[in-house]
Scaffold this motif. Structure first.
Motif, PDB file in Angstrom:
ATOM      1  N   UNK A   6      28.104  28.280  37.008  1.00 41.25           N
ATOM      2  CA  UNK A   6      28.599  28.903  35.770  1.00 41.25           C
ATOM      3  C   UNK A   6      28.826  30.398  35.979  1.00 41.25           C
ATOM      4  N   UNK A   7      27.933  31.027  36.754  1.00 42.07           N
ATOM      5  CA  UNK A   7      28.069  32.457  37.046  1.00 42.07           C
ATOM      6  C   UNK A   7      29.354  32.722  37.847  1.00 42.07           C
ATOM      7  N   UNK A   8      29.628  31.853  38.813  1.00 46.35           N
ATOM      8  CA  UNK A   8      30.842  32.006  39.626  1.00 46.35           C
ATOM      9  C   UNK A   8      32.090  31.838  38.768  1.00 46.35           C
ATOM     10  N   UNK A   9      32.085  30.837  37.915  1.00 45.36           N
ATOM     11  CA  UNK A   9      33.256  30.597  37.059  1.00 45.36           C
ATOM     12  C   UNK A   9      33.493  31.775  36.117  1.00 45.36           C
ATOM     13  N   UNK A  10      32.408  32.347  35.619  1.00 45.92           N
ATOM     14  CA  UNK A  10      32.541  33.506  34.729  1.00 45.92           C
ATOM     15  C   UNK A  10      33.030  34.724  35.507  1.00 45.92           C
ATOM     16  N   UNK A  11      32.473  34.916  36.711  1.00 43.66           N
ATOM     17  CA  UNK A  11      32.830  36.102  37.508  1.00 43.66           C
ATOM     18  C   UNK A  11      34.284  36.040  37.969  1.00 43.66           C
ATOM     19  N   UNK A  12      34.697  34.891  38.527  1.00 47.72           N
ATOM     20  CA  UNK A  12      36.045  34.790  39.087  1.00 47.72           C
ATOM     21  C   UNK A  12      37.097  34.431  38.028  1.00 47.72           C
ATOM     22  N   UNK A  13      36.633  34.084  36.827  1.00 50.05           N
ATOM     23  CA  UNK A  13      37.551  33.601  35.793  1.00 50.05           C
ATOM     24  C   UNK A  13      38.705  34.527  35.473  1.00 50.05           C
ATOM     25  N   UNK A  14      38.465  35.824  35.549  1.00 52.59           N
ATOM     26  CA  UNK A  14      39.506  36.800  35.181  1.00 52.59           C
ATOM     27  C   UNK A  14      40.258  37.345  36.397  1.00 52.59           C
ATOM     28  N   UNK A  15      39.934  36.850  37.591  1.00 53.19           N
ATOM     29  CA  UNK A  15      40.589  37.394  38.787  1.00 53.19           C
ATOM     30  C   UNK A  15      42.021  36.871  38.884  1.00 53.19           C
ATOM     31  N   UNK A  16      42.978  37.746  39.225  1.00 56.76           N
ATOM     32  CA  UNK A  16      44.396  37.370  39.172  1.00 56.76           C
ATOM     33  C   UNK A  16      44.942  36.718  40.436  1.00 56.76           C
ATOM     34  N   UNK A  17      44.147  36.659  41.503  1.00 58.91           N
ATOM     35  CA  UNK A  17      44.738  36.311  42.806  1.00 58.91           C
ATOM     36  C   UNK A  17      44.697  34.825  43.144  1.00 58.91           C
ATOM     37  N   UNK A  18      44.256  33.969  42.230  1.00 60.59           N
ATOM     38  CA  UNK A  18      44.264  32.541  42.546  1.00 60.59           C
ATOM     39  C   UNK A  18      44.812  31.724  41.381  1.00 60.59           C
ATOM     40  N   UNK A  19      45.318  30.535  41.724  1.00 58.29           N
ATOM     41  CA  UNK A  19      45.929  29.652  40.722  1.00 58.29           C
ATOM     42  C   UNK A  19      44.899  28.772  40.012  1.00 58.29           C
ATOM     43  N   UNK A  20      43.884  28.347  40.794  1.00 58.51           N
ATOM     44  CA  UNK A  20      42.949  27.358  40.257  1.00 58.51           C
ATOM     45  C   UNK A  20      41.638  27.452  41.026  1.00 58.51           C
ATOM     46  N   UNK A  21      40.535  27.165  40.359  1.00 57.21           N
ATOM     47  CA  UNK A  21      39.248  27.079  41.035  1.00 57.21           C
ATOM     48  C   UNK A  21      38.899  25.604  41.232  1.00 57.21           C
ATOM     49  N   UNK A  22      38.484  25.261  42.453  1.00 52.31           N
ATOM     50  CA  UNK A  22      38.091  23.884  42.774  1.00 52.31           C
ATOM     51  C   UNK A  22      36.670  23.920  43.316  1.00 52.31           C
ATOM     52  N   UNK A  23      35.779  23.147  42.705  1.00 51.10           N
ATOM     53  CA  UNK A  23      34.365  23.125  43.104  1.00 51.10           C
ATOM     54  C   UNK A  23      34.120  21.944  44.041  1.00 51.10           C
ATOM     55  N   UNK A  24      33.570  22.225  45.232  1.00 53.14           N
ATOM     56  CA  UNK A  24      33.379  21.173  46.228  1.00 53.14           C
ATOM     57  C   UNK A  24      32.029  21.309  46.926  1.00 53.14           C
ATOM     58  N   UNK A  25      31.683  20.266  47.671  1.00 54.15           N
ATOM     59  CA  UNK A  25      30.582  20.310  48.636  1.00 54.15           C
ATOM     60  C   UNK A  25      31.149  19.779  49.938  1.00 54.15           C
ATOM     61  N   UNK A  26      31.599  20.680  50.831  1.00 48.01           N
ATOM     62  CA  UNK A  26      32.309  20.247  52.045  1.00 48.01           C
ATOM     63  C   UNK A  26      31.439  19.375  52.936  1.00 48.01           C
ATOM     64  N   UNK A  27      30.166  19.747  53.113  1.00 47.55           N
ATOM     65  CA  UNK A  27      29.288  18.992  54.010  1.00 47.55           C
ATOM     66  C   UNK A  27      29.073  17.569  53.509  1.00 47.55           C
ATOM     67  N   UNK A  28      28.921  17.414  52.212  1.00 43.74           N
ATOM     68  CA  UNK A  28      28.708  16.090  51.617  1.00 43.74           C
ATOM     69  C   UNK A  28      30.018  15.426  51.178  1.00 43.74           C
TER      70      UNK A  28
END
Length: 290
Positions: free
Chosen positions: A129-151
């Motif tokens: 939730x902290x990451x989504x709030x922090x990056x939410x207003x950043x202009x340099x990306x189209x979409x946020x995707x949450x993953x677990x690469x190892x799993x």
């Protein structure tokens, strides 16, 4: 048909190599818990003939260069910036978001970007939730995707997001290929990975691996490689008491190399001392850091 270059950027240890391997379904980049494991730009292809060819690039973690080796690593990042159609900006969910943000801002990207929040399965309480709030207003990306690469969590969502941004194009490479790098490169990397696994924090960063011989015979592949170190004391550590450690490196690396090339391997390793090789232009070229 869609095809394009999708390049992965982020801090050391954000999970770039793990993500590359998970997306293409093959071990193309070595992985270690130690930072700055990746030294080269590694391309790996995900092909679905007639539909898409995604050319992924793993890049070294972005650092402030201290040696000529580091400068070569950051040059690999720069080259990946120049040909990318899409950038994946990868963030460890437990990392310092302000530091990640500063790196992404410094890249000055003008292409479509996806912010990839990795290691969500290991995220501390409230960090997602902290990451989504922090990056939410950043202009340099189209979409946020949450993953677990190892799993391999939500990789399908990430791939769908990539394909939605990928340009229409004919394939750039043969659709049977996995990479544009030679087999010898991956052999050297698999040997280097074992050094990262078996030794403490200092030794791996002072070593390089050079494959001198790769001969395919009737029943096996004969490989001879040199492990390069900077000092005689490091050579003694790599060899170990009565050759114990170099045998361990060889046995472990041989198994992975056999799995990678699908053939039996005879692996012969030597250790050579090359003082200050990380700051020697000629030796960096010789060891493949171009």
């Amino acid at each position: 048909m869609k095809a394009g270059f999708v390049n992965i950027f982020g801090k050391p240890n954000a999970g770039k190599s793990t993500l590359l391997n998970a997306l293409v379904g093959e071990k193309m980049a070595i992985v270690s818990s130690k930072v700055q494991t990746t030294r080269h730009r590694i391309k790996a292809f995900l092909n679905k003939p007639g539909e898409y060819q995604v050319i992924f690039s793993d890049t070294p973690g972005i650092i402030d260069p201290k040696y000529k080796l580091h400068q070569r690593m950051m040059a690999a990042v720069k080259s990946a910036l120049e040909d990318a159609d899409i950038a994946l900006l990868i963030v460890d969910a437990n990392d310092n978001f302000e530091e990640c943000d500063a790196i992404f801002q410094s890249l000055k990207l003008s292409i479509p970007c996806l912010l990839v929040l990795n290691k969500i399965d290991a995220a501390a309480n409230g960090k997602i939730a902290e990451a989504e709030a922090f990056f939410g207003q950043r202009p340099y990306y189209k979409k946020i995707v949450k993953i677990g690469a190892l799993q391999k969590i939500h990789l399908d969502k990430l791939l769908n997001a990539i394909l939605s941004l990928l340009p229409e194009s004919a394939p750039f490479y043969d659709e049977d290929d996995l990479s544009d790098l030679p087999t010898k490169f991956f052999v050297a990397e698999l040997i280097r990975e074992k050094i990262y696994e078996l030794f403490g924090d200092e030794i791996p960063y002072h070593t390089a691996v050079m494959v001198n011989e790769f001969k395919e015979k009737d029943t096996l592949v004969k490989i001879q490689a040199d492990i390069i170190v900077q000092r005689e004391t490091q050579k003694a550590i790599i060899i170990g008491d009565k050759g114990k450690m170099i045998r361990q490196i060889g046995t472990s690396a041989r198994k992975d190399i056999e799995a990678f090339i699908g053939q039996k391997v005879f692996l012969e390793l030597f250790v050579k001392v090359r003082p200050k090789w990380r700051d020697n232009e000629m030796q960096l070229n010789e060891y493949g850091y171009k």
